[in-house]
Design a protein around this motif. Structure first.
Motif, PDB file in Angstrom:
ATOM      1  N   VAL A  52     -50.124  17.020   8.068  1.00 22.41           N
ATOM      2  CA  VAL A  52     -48.787  16.784   8.683  1.00 22.41           C
ATOM      3  C   VAL A  52     -48.249  18.266   8.666  1.00 22.41           C
ATOM      4  O   VAL A  52     -47.618  18.604   9.519  1.00 22.41           O
ATOM      5  CB  VAL A  52     -48.210  15.658   8.238  1.00 22.41           C
ATOM      6  N   SER A  53     -47.874  18.811   7.298  1.00 19.74           N
ATOM      7  CA  SER A  53     -47.237  20.051   7.383  1.00 19.74           C
ATOM      8  C   SER A  53     -47.391  20.664   6.040  1.00 19.74           C
ATOM      9  O   SER A  53     -48.192  20.250   5.207  1.00 19.74           O
ATOM     10  CB  SER A  53     -45.528  19.726   7.091  1.00 19.74           C
ATOM     11  N   SER A  54     -47.013  22.126   6.215  1.00 20.68           N
ATOM     12  CA  SER A  54     -47.161  22.698   4.934  1.00 20.68           C
ATOM     13  C   SER A  54     -46.243  23.709   4.875  1.00 20.68           C
ATOM     14  O   SER A  54     -45.680  24.152   5.648  1.00 20.68           O
ATOM     15  CB  SER A  54     -48.739  23.631   5.229  1.00 20.68           C
ATOM     16  N   THR A  55     -45.775  23.831   3.378  1.00 22.69           N
ATOM     17  CA  THR A  55     -44.627  24.713   3.117  1.00 22.69           C
ATOM     18  C   THR A  55     -44.880  25.790   1.970  1.00 22.69           C
ATOM     19  O   THR A  55     -45.380  25.161   0.873  1.00 22.69           O
ATOM     20  CB  THR A  55     -43.364  23.764   2.710  1.00 22.69           C
ATOM     21  N   LEU A  56     -44.575  27.081   2.334  1.00 18.94           N
ATOM     22  CA  LEU A  56     -44.906  27.835   1.156  1.00 18.94           C
ATOM     23  C   LEU A  56     -43.800  27.774  -0.120  1.00 18.94           C
ATOM     24  O   LEU A  56     -42.598  27.829   0.245  1.00 18.94           O
ATOM     25  CB  LEU A  56     -45.014  29.374   1.590  1.00 18.94           C
ATOM     26  N   ILE A  57     -44.323  27.224  -1.213  1.00 20.61           N
ATOM     27  CA  ILE A  57     -43.309  27.136  -2.309  1.00 20.61           C
ATOM     28  C   ILE A  57     -43.149  28.502  -2.877  1.00 20.61           C
ATOM     29  O   ILE A  57     -41.998  28.899  -3.307  1.00 20.61           O
ATOM     30  CB  ILE A  57     -43.940  26.389  -3.302  1.00 20.61           C
ATOM     31  N   GLY A  58     -43.960  29.225  -3.035  1.00 16.77           N
ATOM     32  CA  GLY A  58     -43.967  30.733  -3.467  1.00 16.77           C
ATOM     33  C   GLY A  58     -45.267  31.412  -3.797  1.00 16.77           C
ATOM     34  O   GLY A  58     -46.380  30.713  -3.810  1.00 16.77           O
ATOM     35  N   GLU A  59     -45.168  32.720  -3.975  1.00 13.54           N
ATOM     36  CA  GLU A  59     -46.440  33.601  -4.196  1.00 13.54           C
ATOM     37  C   GLU A  59     -45.987  34.008  -5.688  1.00 13.54           C
ATOM     38  O   GLU A  59     -44.943  34.699  -5.916  1.00 13.54           O
ATOM     39  CB  GLU A  59     -46.577  34.602  -3.309  1.00 13.54           C
ATOM     40  N   TYR A  60     -46.973  34.046  -6.717  1.00 22.23           N
ATOM     41  CA  TYR A  60     -46.954  34.328  -7.897  1.00 22.23           C
ATOM     42  C   TYR A  60     -47.930  35.251  -8.366  1.00 22.23           C
ATOM     43  O   TYR A  60     -49.255  35.245  -8.261  1.00 22.23           O
ATOM     44  CB  TYR A  60     -46.885  33.082  -8.834  1.00 22.23           C
ATOM     45  N   SER A  61     -47.504  36.416  -8.833  1.00 23.05           N
ATOM     46  CA  SER A  61     -48.403  37.575  -9.216  1.00 23.05           C
ATOM     47  C   SER A  61     -49.377  37.398 -10.476  1.00 23.05           C
ATOM     48  O   SER A  61     -48.981  36.260 -11.192  1.00 23.05           O
ATOM     49  CB  SER A  61     -47.596  39.010  -9.379  1.00 23.05           C
ATOM     50  N   ALA A  62     -50.151  38.019 -10.561  1.00 23.16           N
ATOM     51  CA  ALA A  62     -51.075  37.702 -11.913  1.00 23.16           C
ATOM     52  C   ALA A  62     -50.211  37.777 -13.089  1.00 23.16           C
ATOM     53  O   ALA A  62     -50.197  37.232 -14.065  1.00 23.16           O
ATOM     54  CB  ALA A  62     -52.216  38.678 -11.861  1.00 23.16           C
ATOM     55  N   SER A  63     -49.647  38.898 -13.144  1.00 24.63           N
ATOM     56  CA  SER A  63     -48.549  39.157 -14.215  1.00 24.63           C
ATOM     57  C   SER A  63     -47.674  38.112 -14.481  1.00 24.63           C
ATOM     58  O   SER A  63     -47.609  37.759 -15.744  1.00 24.63           O
ATOM     59  CB  SER A  63     -47.811  40.269 -14.190  1.00 24.63           C
ATOM     60  N   SER A  64     -47.037  37.424 -13.344  1.00 24.67           N
ATOM     61  CA  SER A  64     -45.945  36.421 -13.649  1.00 24.67           C
ATOM     62  C   SER A  64     -46.767  35.078 -14.124  1.00 24.67           C
ATOM     63  O   SER A  64     -46.178  34.386 -15.045  1.00 24.67           O
ATOM     64  CB  SER A  64     -45.235  36.324 -12.311  1.00 24.67           C
ATOM     65  N   LEU A  65     -47.948  35.105 -13.770  1.00 25.79           N
ATOM     66  CA  LEU A  65     -48.703  33.727 -14.358  1.00 25.79           C
ATOM     67  C   LEU A  65     -48.990  33.997 -15.793  1.00 25.79           C
ATOM     68  O   LEU A  65     -49.116  32.982 -16.374  1.00 25.79           O
ATOM     69  CB  LEU A  65     -50.040  33.407 -13.374  1.00 25.79           C
ATOM     70  N   ALA A  66     -49.347  35.300 -16.144  1.00 28.62           N
ATOM     71  CA  ALA A  66     -49.699  35.643 -17.625  1.00 28.62           C
ATOM     72  C   ALA A  66     -48.689  35.255 -18.119  1.00 28.62           C
ATOM     73  O   ALA A  66     -48.600  34.784 -19.700  1.00 28.62           O
ATOM     74  CB  ALA A  66     -50.454  36.836 -17.584  1.00 28.62           C
ATOM     75  N   ALA A  67     -47.236  35.488 -17.816  1.00 28.85           N
ATOM     76  CA  ALA A  67     -46.136  35.673 -18.490  1.00 28.85           C
ATOM     77  C   ALA A  67     -45.739  34.225 -19.114  1.00 28.85           C
ATOM     78  O   ALA A  67     -45.176  34.061 -19.947  1.00 28.85           O
ATOM     79  CB  ALA A  67     -44.834  36.153 -17.745  1.00 28.85           C
ATOM     80  N   ARG A  68     -46.362  33.364 -18.020  1.00 26.33           N
ATOM     81  CA  ARG A  68     -45.935  31.848 -18.407  1.00 26.33           C
ATOM     82  C   ARG A  68     -46.588  31.389 -19.723  1.00 26.33           C
ATOM     83  O   ARG A  68     -46.224  30.369 -20.343  1.00 26.33           O
ATOM     84  CB  ARG A  68     -46.338  30.924 -17.298  1.00 26.33           C
ATOM     85  N   VAL A  69     -47.640  32.181 -20.244  1.00 27.56           N
ATOM     86  CA  VAL A  69     -48.436  31.770 -21.243  1.00 27.56           C
ATOM     87  C   VAL A  69     -48.388  33.035 -22.337  1.00 27.56           C
ATOM     88  O   VAL A  69     -49.178  33.265 -23.065  1.00 27.56           O
ATOM     89  CB  VAL A  69     -49.743  31.260 -20.969  1.00 27.56           C
ATOM     90  N   SER A  70     -47.373  33.925 -22.164  1.00 23.30           N
ATOM     91  CA  SER A  70     -47.207  35.282 -22.879  1.00 23.30           C
ATOM     92  C   SER A  70     -47.268  34.959 -24.366  1.00 23.30           C
ATOM     93  O   SER A  70     -47.761  36.015 -25.101  1.00 23.30           O
ATOM     94  CB  SER A  70     -45.776  35.887 -22.543  1.00 23.30           C
ATOM     95  N   ASP A  71     -46.991  33.859 -24.853  1.00 28.41           N
ATOM     96  CA  ASP A  71     -47.298  33.627 -26.485  1.00 28.41           C
ATOM     97  C   ASP A  71     -48.866  33.415 -26.823  1.00 28.41           C
ATOM     98  O   ASP A  71     -48.932  33.730 -28.029  1.00 28.41           O
ATOM     99  CB  ASP A  71     -46.484  32.438 -27.041  1.00 28.41           C
ATOM    100  N   ILE A  72     -49.466  33.662 -25.982  1.00 30.96           N
ATOM    101  CA  ILE A  72     -51.027  33.625 -25.986  1.00 30.96           C
ATOM    102  C   ILE A  72     -51.652  34.948 -25.875  1.00 30.96           C
ATOM    103  O   ILE A  72     -51.553  35.033 -24.638  1.00 30.96           O
ATOM    104  CB  ILE A  72     -51.679  32.320 -25.155  1.00 30.96           C
TER     105      ILE A  72
END
Length: 407
Positions: A52-72
């Motif tokens: 029916v529809s598509s909406t871009l929520i966001g684009e996330y860089s590799a570094s930002s994804l890694a930052a989500r688990v930066s304690d690992i």
């Protein structure tokens, strides 16, 4: 990157990403054979388009994804591609057969390489936690952490909200209902493929299925639906469900015959309430529950309940199930027994051997039944000593390694 190397690298990451895994499956999901069928066995491809529809929520860089688990420390090495996350809305059918608009998240690695589709079925989300549904892509949700890292390794991830969340949040979620979980997930895959065609994304025709707890039950139901009703559209490449309540009839007996305290009876109440409604059984709460719990649950189905089954459930209800005298209830349980069929694609059943929420026998029974029917590509992967929650990190690790063999 080899499977063994992935095993080592994912070990610590998996424990961190799944530390807050949602609780899961339920009791005996009921379906009344004397009532109208709740959901068609399939949603015909002829009803396409589904998107029916598509909406871009966001684009996330590799570094930002890694930052989500930066304690690992190893997290950065796992992230390969940036991802774009979209909210899709699509048509599917509700439990009464009516067409509705549902939603989900689609996680797309930013690359020109042909990629496989992976359908990820989430675990239990209570109504008061609705913002954790995939299409919200909220911090702390399964798709925001673990599934985003999975997508960045090279999978286009389709993550359905299911009915009752996101675009369909005005409808009650049909908790642990095999047919609607499977059809909503399949229709999301159809919408994802339509979106890919619109965006000129290249798919490599491989399709993987993952999910834990309610998501494990949904994954096995989806696998069955795809092979039996949608094989002309999709072929399952590999499937790895975890800790699902696949043998509902046996689960019902387990709960209602238990003399030990059960920590999760409130979740089983949700299942029973759902099927009482979905299948038109429509018995009063006083049939199922003793006083004062019947009145309290009528007012708040998610309220506190005692931990002893004999204290919560009425003797008549328990006797009807355990004595196999209530044909409607028995037919309901059997209709949601998805353990006894013959899968063709590689299938690994993961389950903690000490799971006291969704007991291990659900996966053991499925493995035994499938092997007896001649399945040659099914595996049972016990997680020794793991309960429903401590097994989740091991599931993440092992399921990823299992599907990676077929990437």
């Amino acid at each position: 990157m080899t499977v063994n190397f992935l095993h080592r690298r994912l070990l610590r990451l998996a424990f961190a990403l799944w530390a807050g895994v949602s609780t899961a499956s339920g009791l005996s999901c009921t379906k009344d054979a004397t009532a109208p069928q709740a959901v068609p066995a399939e949603t015909p491809a002829a009803e396409a388009p589904h998107l029916v529809s598509s909406t871009l929520i966001g684009e996330y860089s590799a570094s930002s994804l890694a930052a989500r688990v930066s304690d690992i420390p190893i997290a950065g090495a796992l992230v390969k591609y940036p991802i774009r996350v979209y909210r899709l809305t699509y048509t599917t059918r509700n439990t009464d057969g009516q067409r509705i608009t549902a939603s989900g998240a689609l996680l797309v690695p930013v690359t020109t390489q042909p990629l496989p589709l992976l359908s990820y079925q989430h675990g239990t989300i209570r109504p008061d936690e609705e913002s954790r549904a995939p299409s919200y892509y909220s911090s702390g949700s399964e798709v925001w952490s673990a599934v985003s890292v999975l997508a960045s390794t090279g999978y286009i991830v389709s993550a359905p909200d299911y009915i009752g969340y996101g675009a369909s949040k005005s409808l009650p979620h049909p908790y642990e209902h095999a047919a609607s979980l499977a059809s909503a997930s399949l229709d999301m895959l159809r919408a994802a493929r339509e979106f890919a065609a619109q965006q000129k994304l290249t798919l490599n025709q491989k399709n993987f299925l993952l999910g834990y707890s309610e998501g494990g039950f949904a994954t096995l139901a989806l696998h069955k639906l795809m092979e039996e009703k949608a094989a002309a559209e999709f072929s399952v490449t590999a499937s790895a469900p975890g800790a699902g309540a696949y043998h509902k009839s046996a689960f019902a007996d387990y709960i209602l015959s238990s003399t030990q305290p059960l920590s999760f009876l409130s979740t089983y109440v949700w299942v029973l309430d759902t099927y009482n409604r979905v299948y038109g059984i429509n018995r009063p709460f006083s049939y199922y529950f003793n006083a004062p719990w019947a009145a309290q649950l009528q007012a708040d189905p998610f309220g506190a309940v005692p931990s002893q089954a004999s204290e919560l459930f009425t003797p008549g209800f328990r006797q009807a199930v355990l004595g196999k005298t209530d044909q409607s209830l028995q037919a309901s349980f059997r209709d949601n027994d998805i353990y006894d069929w013959q899968p063709k694609a590689p299938l690994a059943l993961f389950h903690g051997t000490a799971d006291d929420y969704v007991p291990f026998f659900n996966s053991q029974d499925a493995y035994n039944a499938m092997k007896a029917r001649g399945a040659t590509r099914v595996e049972l992967r016990p997680i020794p000593g793991g309960n429903h929650f401590t097994s989740a990190p091991s599931y993440t690790l092992q399921a990823y390694a299992f599907i990676s063999q077929y990437y």
